[in-house]
Structures are given as C-alpha cells and as structure tokens.
Design a protein around this motif. Sequence first.
Motif, mmCIF file in Angstrom:
data_model
loop_
_atom_site.group_PDB
_atom_site.id
_atom_site.type_symbol
_atom_site.label_atom_id
_atom_site.label_comp_id
_atom_site.label_asym_id
_atom_site.label_seq_id
_atom_site.Cartn_x
_atom_site.Cartn_y
_atom_site.Cartn_z
ATOM 1 N N LEU A 215 -15.848 -2.751 -0.418
ATOM 2 C CA LEU A 215 -14.393 -2.791 -0.439
ATOM 3 C C LEU A 215 -13.850 -2.635 -1.848
ATOM 4 N N VAL A 216 -12.761 -1.870 -1.922
ATOM 5 C CA VAL A 216 -12.117 -1.604 -3.202
ATOM 6 C C VAL A 216 -10.640 -1.922 -3.059
ATOM 7 N N GLY A 217 -10.094 -2.607 -4.042
ATOM 8 C CA GLY A 217 -8.660 -2.867 -4.068
ATOM 9 C C GLY A 217 -8.020 -2.050 -5.172
ATOM 10 N N ALA A 263 -8.015 2.169 5.309
ATOM 11 C CA ALA A 263 -7.070 2.046 4.206
ATOM 12 C C ALA A 263 -5.888 1.220 4.672
ATOM 13 N N THR A 264 -5.555 0.185 3.915
ATOM 14 C CA THR A 264 -4.465 -0.709 4.304
ATOM 15 C C THR A 264 -3.553 -0.957 3.108
ATOM 16 N N SER A 285 -0.215 -2.237 -2.950
ATOM 17 C CA SER A 285 -1.639 -2.568 -2.932
ATOM 18 C C SER A 285 -2.315 -1.691 -1.883
ATOM 19 N N VAL A 286 -3.495 -1.205 -2.207
ATOM 20 C CA VAL A 286 -4.266 -0.435 -1.226
ATOM 21 C C VAL A 286 -5.651 -1.066 -1.128
ATOM 22 N N GLU A 322 -7.846 -0.430 -10.463
ATOM 23 C CA GLU A 322 -8.685 -1.109 -9.471
ATOM 24 C C GLU A 322 -8.598 -2.606 -9.698
ATOM 25 N N THR A 323 -8.254 -3.355 -8.650
ATOM 26 C CA THR A 323 -8.144 -4.808 -8.784
ATOM 27 C C THR A 323 -9.430 -5.505 -8.329
ATOM 28 N N TYR A 324 -10.172 -4.885 -7.433
ATOM 29 C CA TYR A 324 -11.502 -5.382 -7.110
ATOM 30 C C TYR A 324 -12.377 -4.243 -6.628
ATOM 31 N N ASP A 325 -13.679 -4.436 -6.743
ATOM 32 C CA ASP A 325 -14.633 -3.390 -6.381
ATOM 33 C C ASP A 325 -15.930 -4.076 -5.951
#
Length: 410
Positions: A215-217, A263-264, A285-286, A322-325
């Motif tokens: 998951l990627v944010g 994708a959300t 945010s995605v 990118e907020t998280y990966d």
Amino acid sequence: MVDRAPRPEAELLQDLSALDRFGRDEAGGFTRLAWSGELLDTLEWTAQRMRDAGLVAEIDAAGNLIGRWEMGEGKAVVIGSHLDTVTAGGRFDGALGVLTGIDVVRRLRAEGFTPSRPIWVVAFMDEEGERFNSVMLGSRAFVGEVIPADEAERRDALDVGMGEAMRTWDRDFSAIPAARRIDEVRCYVELHVELGPVLEAEGVDIGVVTEIVGLVGLSVTLAGATNHAGTTPMVGRRDALVGAAKAITALRDAALDSGRHMATVGSIRTVPGGANAIPGECTLSVDLRAPGAGGLQAARASVRAVLAKVCDEEQLTAALTETYDLPPVPLDPQIADLMERAVEREGLRHRRMPSGAGHDAMLLAPYVPAGMLFVPSVAGVGHAPEEFTSDADVARGAAALTATIRELAR
Ligand SMILES: [Zn+2]
C-alpha cells in the motif's frame, strides 16, 4: 451410545459470546483500545481460558498475551491474532483468531494428539493502533523491532500518553525489548475474518491467503488560480476543485480498468475554502493498494497519467508526495500448500486470495514461514458493529485451523 460431550465448536461459540461483556456499547460495537481497562479485562479472562485449556499463560512486556503448550522439542508453532479493537468495532476481528487458537489446543488434547513441538497461542497488543497511532505494537515487539522512543510520547484523544497508559498495566516502555520471542518461533499461522465480500459472494468456505497487499499513500496538491466567483468568467478558469473532481473519477475508472489495483481518495481540502471564491488549490489523499511485485508501480504510473491529463485539460499543476509506502508482504507458499491440503481433507471449499488489510502476520512473515486463513464476513463488513460471521463458518474455520496445526506440529 450417545456422545454427550459438547462439540468442540460449541465451546468456541460460548467463548466468543463470553467476550461480549468486554467493552461493548449500546449499539453493539466493541471498544477495547490498547492499554485500556477493557482490554486488560479481556486479556485476563482469555488468559484464564488458556489455563483451562492447559496452557501456561502470561502477559509480556509489550502487552502480548502468550499461552504456551510446552510439548516436544524445538521452536514453537505460533497461532496468533489480537483482542484489541477499533472504536465501536466488531465482534470477530482479531478475537476469532485468538479464541479459535485456544479451541485448537482443546481439540488436539481431546483427540489425544501429542505435538512434536511447542504450540503457542498469542493475542498481540494493539494491532489496530488507533489509540496511540502505534499500529501492531505487540507483533513489532515480538519480532524484535525497535519501537521508536517517540511512540511512548504519543497521546490519545484524552491527552493520556502511551507510556502513562502502559503504567496502568504495570508495564514500562523501556522494557519492551524483553518481549522479543521470534527466535523461539518455528512458524506462524493466523485465522481471521476476511473483512471483505469475496468468500461470501463466491460461496467459498475458506480463503488461503497468499500475501498482504502493498500500500502506498499519496498526497496530491492541484494548483490553479483563486479568483472571484462572480466576476471571473466561466471560460478560462483554473479551478483546482474541478480538476480534483475529474481526477477522483478518473482514478476510480483507472483502477476498475486495471482489474488489479485499488485507488481511494479519502480526504480533500480546498484553499481558500470559501463559498464565493474559485478554489485555487486542492489537496487530496490517494490510497493505492495492489497485490504482487510491480503492482504498486503500475498503480503509481496510472495516478501520474491521470494527473497529467487533468492538469492539461484544466490548466493546473500537480505536486505529489508519498505519505506512506508499505511493500506487499508475501506469505509462505509451502504453508499455503499445506493449508490447502488440510482444508481439502476437511471437505471445505477454498480459494487462494490476497489480503487487502494489514494483519499481525505481516510482521511475522519476514522472519518465519507464515500463513493465514480467512473465513467469510457477511456482506464484507469490518470495523463496525455489523461485522458478522456465522456459527457454521466459525466451526469451519476452527476445523481448518486445527487441521493445519495438526500438520505443522505432528
Ligand atoms: Zn484484525
């Protein structure tokens, strides 16, 4: 002769009902947050059930409840999940895996099974991570990850610090490294409710999980030009929110077309945010999820393509961070094979599937062979009071987990 002994799953169903007294609200939801009194009561009750099943049970330095059946030689086969919940969460998420683990021990004992190695049942602390944003604290400590010191300083909604909350359980943040037990573990198995609709929709009893998806944010800021809502002609506007609206729809469509990634867009913020001004800036945010190596790369590429098109059409610019990966975590293929054969022998319908949600298994998997079994969630509901799995599916899950452990500990 009539066998009057209760069927094993009857005891499991009673245990599930017995947990209803801990942290339940009027709407039927459960709130058992990390280091709360409700969770401690739950662990103490469960520890007693472990002892009733012949396990040696204790709560470790990180708040993990560990019940050990110390038989045989060598490293342990560990059955795990969690007993904490989100606020107003459901009855089965986590609890089912722990209570079924205890039921497996009862069944194996009842059938006179002698394990060749120890079997442990573990309820990991704070899988949900809601109270202190310290997700999977217990399994992180169990595998020996260093818990960053700033986590002790994190505060909940009532301004209680995590270190402070731990002290109500007579636990100290600095002692967490003592919870490291991974060197004593041979393999790890987790039974969990699917929290999604696939098994129910396909009429399948058991999901054999192949991986936890990556998951990627992303945080995407679209920039145009702020201007007056009344004096600026409709033609030629650079409206960031109009661009965002197009992007949100296009991201959904791209995910549908891919048949692979999800994708959300979960949040959106506009600047200046007034009713009579054209939004000059919009940040969304995605959240991207995809199975398999390369799945997230393809998803990222599709986001870039969508943004390029929208920016071109609406004369906007896009900045992306990118907020998280979190890369995908593959589970062990040999354990999956073994589970499949075990489930097959029980006469259960099964399928392989990825998990779209994170679980404690993702922390264990890099260290020891790990596997997961899913049972159906009615209507795919999770993290809500409506979360439900039928008694029959609970019984099938218990049969599948028992058959798996029989193989792993024979
Ligand atoms: Zn869970």
